[in-house]
Design a protein around this motif. Sequence first.
Motif, mmCIF file in Angstrom:
data_model
loop_
_atom_site.group_PDB
_atom_site.id
_atom_site.type_symbol
_atom_site.label_atom_id
_atom_site.label_comp_id
_atom_site.label_asym_id
_atom_site.label_seq_id
_atom_site.Cartn_x
_atom_site.Cartn_y
_atom_site.Cartn_z
ATOM 1 N N GLU A 59 8.571 -3.105 -2.092
ATOM 2 C CA GLU A 59 7.362 -2.498 -1.537
ATOM 3 C C GLU A 59 7.572 -2.197 -0.056
ATOM 4 O O GLU A 59 8.242 -2.946 0.660
ATOM 5 C CB GLU A 59 6.164 -3.427 -1.709
ATOM 6 N N LYS A 60 6.994 -1.088 0.402
ATOM 7 C CA LYS A 60 6.999 -0.759 1.827
ATOM 8 C C LYS A 60 5.748 -1.363 2.444
ATOM 9 O O LYS A 60 4.631 -0.942 2.121
ATOM 10 C CB LYS A 60 7.033 0.756 2.037
ATOM 11 N N PHE A 132 13.484 -8.540 5.102
ATOM 12 C CA PHE A 132 14.174 -7.703 4.112
ATOM 13 C C PHE A 132 15.646 -7.474 4.399
ATOM 14 O O PHE A 132 16.338 -6.854 3.585
ATOM 15 C CB PHE A 132 13.467 -6.356 3.904
ATOM 16 N N ASP A 133 16.182 -7.986 5.525
ATOM 17 C CA ASP A 133 17.621 -7.831 5.736
ATOM 18 C C ASP A 133 18.094 -8.773 6.838
ATOM 19 O O ASP A 133 17.302 -9.294 7.626
ATOM 20 C CB ASP A 133 17.976 -6.391 6.107
ATOM 21 N N GLY A 186 -1.121 -0.564 -1.543
ATOM 22 C CA GLY A 186 0.152 -0.593 -0.839
ATOM 23 C C GLY A 186 0.505 0.768 -0.270
ATOM 24 O O GLY A 186 -0.051 1.794 -0.656
ATOM 25 N N GLU A 187 1.465 0.780 0.655
ATOM 26 C CA GLU A 187 1.832 2.016 1.341
ATOM 27 C C GLU A 187 2.844 2.847 0.571
ATOM 28 O O GLU A 187 2.820 4.067 0.598
ATOM 29 C CB GLU A 187 2.393 1.696 2.729
ATOM 30 N N GLY A 188 3.788 2.198 -0.102
ATOM 31 C CA GLY A 188 4.831 2.946 -0.798
ATOM 32 C C GLY A 188 5.985 2.025 -1.146
ATOM 33 O O GLY A 188 5.828 0.811 -1.257
ATOM 34 N N LYS A 210 6.889 7.704 -0.870
ATOM 35 C CA LYS A 210 5.433 7.635 -0.854
ATOM 36 C C LYS A 210 4.891 8.937 -1.415
ATOM 37 O O LYS A 210 5.565 9.971 -1.365
ATOM 38 C CB LYS A 210 4.922 7.428 0.579
ATOM 39 N N SER A 211 3.660 8.900 -1.931
ATOM 40 C CA SER A 211 3.073 10.127 -2.474
ATOM 41 C C SER A 211 2.750 11.110 -1.359
ATOM 42 O O SER A 211 2.743 12.316 -1.552
ATOM 43 C CB SER A 211 1.803 9.805 -3.275
#
Length: 291
Positions: A59-60, A132-133, A186-188, A210-211
């Motif tokens: 998830e973003k 995330f990293d 959620g954002e994307g 993302k849309s």
Amino acid sequence: MGPRDRPGRRAALRLLSVLALPGAWLQQATSARAAGKPPLMLANTYREGVPLADFWVSEKYDGIRAYWDGRRLLTRGGEVIQAPGWFVHGWPQRAMDGELWRGRGQFEQTVSTVRRQVPDEQGWRGVSFMVFDLPQESGTFDERLPALQALVGAISQAWVVAVRQRKVASHQALQGLLAEVEKQGGEGLVLHRGDSLYNAGRNDDLLKFKSMEDADARVVAYLAGKGKYEGMVGALTVETVDGLRFNIGSGLTDAQRRAPPPLGSIVTYRYRGLHASGKPRFAVLLRQRRD
């Protein structure tokens, strides 16, 4: 005489509507701050046809990008984040890349908490560091993932979270996951190539999906409002890093029309595709950037 009838205010709006700032704004700002900015890996935009088997998907998170350099939390721009001592107590002397996040739909609350020079202890109780990293870890992302999970486990603090990574088999499955995340606020999504090293800068080893797309631009002028917005700002004239100028009227609240983002400030806008001219279609103001 009401606010809409003040000649001085109308004159100021007319003046501001033709003000312009230099075209190389972002390059200059970037050069001025480059020395203190952490070396972050930045995402390009996902496009259909990418070999999804090569990527991990997460998830973003719509929060504040944060880089732990082993002793301090830094924003993407290199500013020191004044987190409470207990929040970072016991963190390792190893770089961690992540997002300070309060939850879906809580971006403004996150910004309000994170940007305080004197930490809001209660506000920070609701913030998580979504890791995330590991930027300085050798090896590919496939190899860094177990190390990240082990490191977060060793920190053993509820507010330090290893971001969930998963595999997606097809573009249709990816679209389904995006729809599910966006439905929940959620954002994307973010796609991370498994065999990639941590390469600072924008590249195709990291992709966002993302849309609707987001982008940043600088406010360079105001257009005076008409009708019910007479005496207020009708639209912002903004300029992208490439020197492209266009107006954003949608998304401005009445409060922002009365007191718009300052000239020179950076705003984030949302759009759906581009016109042949390169200008964004259906541009809507999302927020003023404060990180």
